[in-house]
Scaffold this active site. Structure first.
Site, PDB file in Angstrom:
ATOM      1  CB  SER A 191      -0.946  -0.029   1.204  1.00 58.33           C
ATOM      2  OG  SER A 191      -1.947   0.950   1.075  1.00 58.33           O
ATOM      3  CG  ASP A 259     -16.643 -18.372 -10.379  1.00 51.49           C
ATOM      4  OD1 ASP A 259     -15.404 -18.326 -10.438  1.00 51.49           O
ATOM      5  OD2 ASP A 259     -17.241 -19.079  -9.560  1.00 51.49           O
ATOM      6  CG  ASP A 262     -11.234 -19.104 -13.837  1.00 53.38           C
ATOM      7  OD1 ASP A 262     -12.288 -19.752 -13.773  1.00 53.38           O
ATOM      8  OD2 ASP A 262     -10.756 -18.494 -12.856  1.00 53.38           O
ATOM      9  CG  ASP A 266     -12.343 -20.661  -8.320  1.00 52.22           C
ATOM     10  OD1 ASP A 266     -12.936 -19.755  -8.933  1.00 52.22           O
ATOM     11  OD2 ASP A 266     -11.128 -20.904  -8.486  1.00 52.22           O
ATOM     12  CG  ASP A 410      -6.020  -3.360  -3.688  1.00 48.13           C
ATOM     13  OD1 ASP A 410      -6.830  -2.715  -2.996  1.00 48.13           O
ATOM     14  OD2 ASP A 410      -4.793  -3.321  -3.506  1.00 48.13           O
ATOM     15  CG  HIS A 448      -5.334  -2.706   0.170  1.00 50.69           C
ATOM     16  ND1 HIS A 448      -4.585  -2.292  -0.926  1.00 50.69           N
ATOM     17  CD2 HIS A 448      -4.893  -1.947   1.212  1.00 50.69           C
ATOM     18  CE1 HIS A 448      -3.765  -1.333  -0.560  1.00 50.69           C
ATOM     19  NE2 HIS A 448      -3.928  -1.107   0.731  1.00 50.69           N
TER      20      HIS A 448
END
Length: 534
Positions: A191, A259, A262, A266, A410, A448
């Site tokens: 950060s 979702d 890919d 999950d 994030d 984050h």
């Protein structure tokens, strides 16, 4: 006779260790008179094993007594550096009384800084490092910026000088205590600490040999402009505010739409840039409820994903990516908040523009204008705060290695910012040069610095529980610096349970632009069933 020999050996051993202890105490005491320019040593104290008493964990407030009791004996030095008449940079250096690994570990801050992270100092000390941390030039809450009013030198200290001074002092104290300089020096931060990390690589390339920069707030002025912009987006019209009760609805809709892109269901988006979720699909068809968004809320959500626009419609800072909206470290904490103007980003945005830029505590965020306020922020503080220089030739030239990482989801600093910086360095220096000293890792489903549905444990900083480079960015960075072994795939883990001892999931963390791809068979919670590829 053997009994007498054992007794004699025992007495000699005790005498030897008492001598070592006395030597350590004496060496530590002598540091109180160390002569370092513009520095005052306020404490130099030998702390016996298990007897350090410190504050709770920063941000979380967790009691750290068990951690403190596990610490080995060390020399604790507290100092104040004053490179200018208005500077007051408090710092600490912890020096292992025995078992030093020969290295220095510098530690970064979070938010507006203002405190010294004794938890990170403790973890580094346990692993054998001489460790150092600073408040970056002021004392207070990491979400308080009032100290900046009328103190331009303190802004510079926060921006970059505080970490550099910390490093200068720490190296001098290591030399004085051990009689030799650190063999290698490392820095880790996430950060604002990630911003500090990149500032070190750009501005003070001689300070550290290896740098770990997580979720860097390096493009500081447009990031904080985004905080103000998004606060306006959600609150100028009270009907636009998205309450916490609706966050699960957004998260469920994102997962339903994206979702399985890919090939794994999950709750983790492998690359959220591929997700083209349309908030209009969950607009209320009838009465308002927690299961849908009103038209003003749909408009607000689209703006959050879109990014910050100037008056000409140009994106001055990229938007947030869909995914991982839920959870303790999700949108309800950072972006929307529990109530209007109560998100962390609202506090940061208002604090920055009221205290750093306009120096008016009563400044109203409703008056924020992207063009004029961002220009004012850049004119006044960009040189001190922004760490966006892509020219890292000086850092590379002295053998420095840099690892960047960022959670794809994030909610505080969009992951696109780090990718943009990485691409800018490639454009400046060329792919071949960059590959010789930089790696970027993007962590799917991670919020984050940590948290989120994805595997978020991958040695992002010193962790005494992680002992091999394959599971740790920190250790693989050291291996790269000291042995020339370039980083490859890192195994990230997701822990659960009260003591975080049970591993629920492992996944490969791949060097960007590669990503983990499911092989099509086997447990999707096992890293061995994924490969890295483009």
């Amino acid at each position: 006779m053997k009994s007498m020999q054992r007794f004699t050996f025992s007495v000699l051993s005790i005498s030897f260790f008492l001598t070592l202890s006395a030597f350590a105490d004496d060496a530590c005491d002598h540091l109180s008179t160390a002569k370092i320019p513009n520095v005052t040593i306020t404490l130099a104290q030998q702390v016996p094993a298990g007897e350090f008493h410190g504050p709770p964990a920063p941000f979380s407030g967790v009691d750290l007594t068990p951690l403190y009791k596990s610490l080995p004996g060390f020399c604790r030095v507290v100092a104040e550096a004053k490179p200018t008449s208005d500077s007051d940079i408090k710092l600490e250096v912890w020096l292992p009384a025995s078992g030093w690994n020969g290295q220095l570990q510098g530690l970064g801050n979070g938010g507006f800084a203002g405190l010294i992270d004794t938890m990170s100092l403790s973890n580094a000390l346990k692993t054998g490092y001489a460790a150092t941390a600073t408040d970056a030039g002021h004392t207070g809450s990491p979400i308080d910026a009032a100290w900046a009013i009328g103190h331009p030198e303190k802004v510079v200290d926060f921006g970059h000088r505080g970490i550099h001074e910390m490093t200068r002092v720490a190296k001098a104290l290591v030399q004085a205590y051990y009689g030799k300089a650190p063999r290698r020096s490392y820095f880790a931060g996430c950060s604002d600490g990630g911003r500090e990390a990149l500032m070190e690589a750009q501005r003070y390339p001689e300070d550290f040999d290896g740098i770990l920069a997580g979720a860097p707030a390096n493009n500081w002025t447009p990031l904080l402009a985004t905080a103000a912009y998004d606060t306006q987006t959600l609150t100028l019209d009270p009907a636009s505010f998205i309450p916490p009760a609706k966050i699960p609805t957004i998260a469920a809709a994102v997962n339903a739409a994206c979702d399985e892109l890919d090939s794994v269901r999950d709750g983790i988006l492998n690359d959220p840039r591929r997700c083209h979720f349309d908030p209009a699909t969950i607009e209320c068809k009838g009465d308002d409820s927690d299961k849908c968004l009103t038209a003003p809320q749909v408009t607000a959500l689209k703006k959050l994903y879109q990014g910050t626009l100037d008056s000409k419609g140009q994106v001055v800072y990229p938007g947030y990516l869909p995914g991982a909206e839920e959870g303790p470290g999700g949108w309800g904490l950072w972006i929307t908040g529990p109530a209007p103007q109560k998100s962390l980003m609202a506090f940061f945005g208002k604090g920055f523009f009221s205290d750093f830029i306009h120096e008016k505590p009563d400044w109203d965020f409703k008056d924020f204008r992207v063009d004029s306020d961002l220009k004012a922020a850049n004119d006044k503080t960009a040189q001190a705060l922004n760490a966006t220089d892509p020219d890292l030739r000086a850092f590379k030239g002295r053998g420095g290695k840099l690892i960047l990482y960022h959670g794809w989801n994030d909610p505080a600093i969009t992951a696109l910012n780090t990718i943009n910086y990485y691409d800018a360095v490639i454009k400046k220096m060329g792919q071949k040069e960059v590959d010789s000293f930089i790696r970027l890792y993007m962590a799917p489903g991670v919020q984050h610095c940590s948290g989120g549905p994805g595997p978020d444990s991958f040695g992002a900083g010193v962790d005494s529980k992680v002992t091999d480079p394959q599971h740790s960015l920190d250790l693989t960075l050291e291996q790269w610096v000291e042995k020339g072994t370039a980083p490859g795939t890192i195994i990230a883990s997701k822990f659960e349970g009260q003591d975080h001892s049970h591993v629920r999931m492992t996944r490969p963390l791949c060097p960007y632009p590669q990503a983990a791809k499911y092989t099509g068979s086997g447990d999707t919670n096992g890293a061995g069933n994924f490969t890295c590829g483009k």
